[in-house]
Design an enzyme around this catalytic site. Structure first.
Site, PDB file in Angstrom:
ATOM      1  N   HIS A  47       6.596  11.354  -8.830  1.00 14.94           N
ATOM      2  CA  HIS A  47       5.291  11.476  -8.179  1.00 14.94           C
ATOM      3  C   HIS A  47       4.208  11.046  -9.154  1.00 14.94           C
ATOM      4  CE1 HIS A  47       7.041  13.679  -4.848  1.00 14.94           C
ATOM      5  NE2 HIS A  47       7.747  14.341  -5.747  1.00 14.94           N
ATOM      6  N   ALA A  72       4.682  11.918   1.170  1.00 12.08           N
ATOM      7  CA  ALA A  72       4.553  13.111   2.030  1.00 12.08           C
ATOM      8  C   ALA A  72       5.902  13.613   2.534  1.00 12.08           C
ATOM      9  CB  ALA A  72       3.628  12.807   3.208  1.00 12.08           C
ATOM     10  N   TYR A  92      -4.459   9.172  -7.435  1.00 10.82           N
ATOM     11  CA  TYR A  92      -3.460   8.107  -7.587  1.00 10.82           C
ATOM     12  C   TYR A  92      -3.938   6.906  -8.402  1.00 10.82           C
ATOM     13  CZ  TYR A  92      -1.690  10.978  -3.772  1.00 10.82           C
ATOM     14  OH  TYR A  92      -1.275  12.051  -3.010  1.00 10.82           O
ATOM     15  N   ASN A 105       9.846   7.811  -4.819  1.00 11.92           N
ATOM     16  CA  ASN A 105       8.661   8.626  -4.555  1.00 11.92           C
ATOM     17  C   ASN A 105       8.616   8.803  -3.035  1.00 11.92           C
ATOM     18  OD1 ASN A 105       6.233   9.823  -4.119  1.00 11.92           O
ATOM     19  ND2 ASN A 105       5.082   8.510  -5.522  1.00 11.92           N
ATOM     20  N   ARG A 115      -1.319  21.117  -6.680  1.00 12.80           N
ATOM     21  CA  ARG A 115      -2.281  20.740  -5.634  1.00 12.80           C
ATOM     22  C   ARG A 115      -2.173  21.741  -4.474  1.00 12.80           C
ATOM     23  NH1 ARG A 115      -1.486  14.500  -4.581  1.00 12.80           N
ATOM     24  NH2 ARG A 115      -3.172  14.969  -3.107  1.00 12.80           N
ATOM     25  N   GLU A 149      13.443  11.731  -8.685  1.00 14.20           N
ATOM     26  CA  GLU A 149      12.235  11.932  -7.868  1.00 14.20           C
ATOM     27  C   GLU A 149      11.021  11.705  -8.761  1.00 14.20           C
ATOM     28  OE1 GLU A 149      11.697  16.075  -7.002  1.00 14.20           O
ATOM     29  OE2 GLU A 149      10.088  15.729  -5.554  1.00 14.20           O
ATOM     30  N   PRO A 204       5.589   6.882   2.486  1.00 13.14           N
ATOM     31  CA  PRO A 204       4.391   6.601   3.280  1.00 13.14           C
ATOM     32  C   PRO A 204       3.082   6.656   2.492  1.00 13.14           C
ATOM     33  CG  PRO A 204       5.297   8.763   3.826  1.00 13.14           C
ATOM     34  CD  PRO A 204       6.323   8.050   2.980  1.00 13.14           C
ATOM     35  N   ASN A 205       2.236   5.719   2.822  1.00 10.23           N
ATOM     36  CA  ASN A 205       0.870   5.592   2.288  1.00 10.23           C
ATOM     37  C   ASN A 205       0.816   5.073   0.854  1.00 10.23           C
ATOM     38  OD1 ASN A 205      -0.512   6.619   4.675  1.00 10.23           O
ATOM     39  ND2 ASN A 205       0.442   8.569   4.153  1.00 10.23           N
ATOM     40  N   ARG A 207      -6.374   4.503  -1.703  1.00 10.31           N
ATOM     41  CA  ARG A 207      -6.297   5.920  -1.312  1.00 10.31           C
ATOM     42  C   ARG A 207      -6.572   6.846  -2.498  1.00 10.31           C
ATOM     43  NH1 ARG A 207      -0.115   8.230  -1.109  1.00 10.31           N
ATOM     44  NH2 ARG A 207      -1.207   9.962  -0.138  1.00 10.31           N
TER      45      ARG A 207
HETATM   46  C1  DQA Z   1       2.791  11.882  -4.059  1.00  7.27           C
HETATM   47  C2  DQA Z   1       2.392  13.348  -3.835  1.00  7.27           C
HETATM   48  C3  DQA Z   1       2.590  13.753  -2.381  1.00  7.27           C
HETATM   49  O1  DQA Z   1       2.209  15.110  -2.202  1.00  7.27           O
HETATM   50  C4  DQA Z   1       1.734  12.897  -1.479  1.00  7.27           C
HETATM   51  O2  DQA Z   1       1.974  13.200  -0.130  1.00  7.27           O
HETATM   52  C5  DQA Z   1       1.892  11.438  -1.736  1.00  7.27           C
HETATM   53  C6  DQA Z   1       2.048  10.958  -3.104  1.00  7.27           C
HETATM   54  C7  DQA Z   1       2.498  11.419  -5.498  1.00  7.27           C
HETATM   55  O3  DQA Z   1       2.993  10.354  -5.858  1.00  7.27           O
HETATM   56  O4  DQA Z   1       1.766  12.088  -6.240  1.00  7.27           O
HETATM   57  O5  DQA Z   1       1.779  10.632  -0.822  1.00  7.27           O
HETATM   58  O6  DQA Z   1       4.196  11.771  -3.846  1.00  7.27           O
END
Ligand code: DQA
Length: 143
Positions: A99, A76, A22, A73, A106, A97, A9-10, A17
């Site tokens: 990120h 959230a 990011y 990835n 964080r 995994e 998501p997002n 964002r």
């Molecule tokens: C994320 C880190 C997560 O905490 C966050 O909710 C994201 C992006 C990252 O790529 O750094 O949406 O996975």
């Protein structure tokens, strides 16, 4: 070799964002980079993004018997989803995994990753380069 790349998501909002976390490149930029690297590595890719947990579970299940690796990835859902953990455990496909930021430095609630225990590696805090590293890691499993 076939690799499934999942973005949660997002991540469709990359470029807009929170650029301090990011960066300013978009999801389309990321996919271009990954497709280029996949060609270099001689692997095929399917890239999928969803804002919905169940869609991501469906994609992981559909990869059973088809994908040789998953690069995910979970965004959230990293910090909330037992369903994604269980899906990866169910299909037993080597999963990395990734990120963009480093969630471990964080907010406290980002320090928990449910999916991590089912993954062969976690790459974090390296921006888009972390996806390339993850792809290379998966591609090298078959060599
Ligand atoms: C994320 C880190 C997560 O905490 C966050 O909710 C994201 C992006 C990252 O790529 O750094 O949406 O996975």
């Amino acid at each position: 070799m076939h690799i499934l790349v999942l973005n949660g998501p997002n991540l469709n909002m990359l470029g807009i964002r929170e650029p301090q976390h990011y960066g300013t490149q978009t999801l389309a930029d990321l996919i271009d980079m990954l497709e280029h690297e996949a060609e270099n590595l001689g692997v095929s890719l399917e890239c999928y993004q969803s804002n919905h947990e169940g869609d991501l579970v469906d994609k992981i299940q559909a990869a059973y018997g088809k994908a040789d690796g998953i690069l995910i990835n979970p965004a959230a859902y990293t910090h909330t989803s037992v369903a994604l953990l269980d899906a990866v455990k169910a299909v037993q496909i080597p999963t990395v995994e990734v990120h963009i930021s480093d969630p471990d430095i964080r907010d406290d609630f980002r320090k928990v990753s449910y999916i991590r225990q089912a993954c062969i590696a976690t790459i974090k805090g390296k921006g888009f380069a972390g996806y390339i590293e993850g792809l290379q890691l998966l591609a090298n499993l078959k060599k």
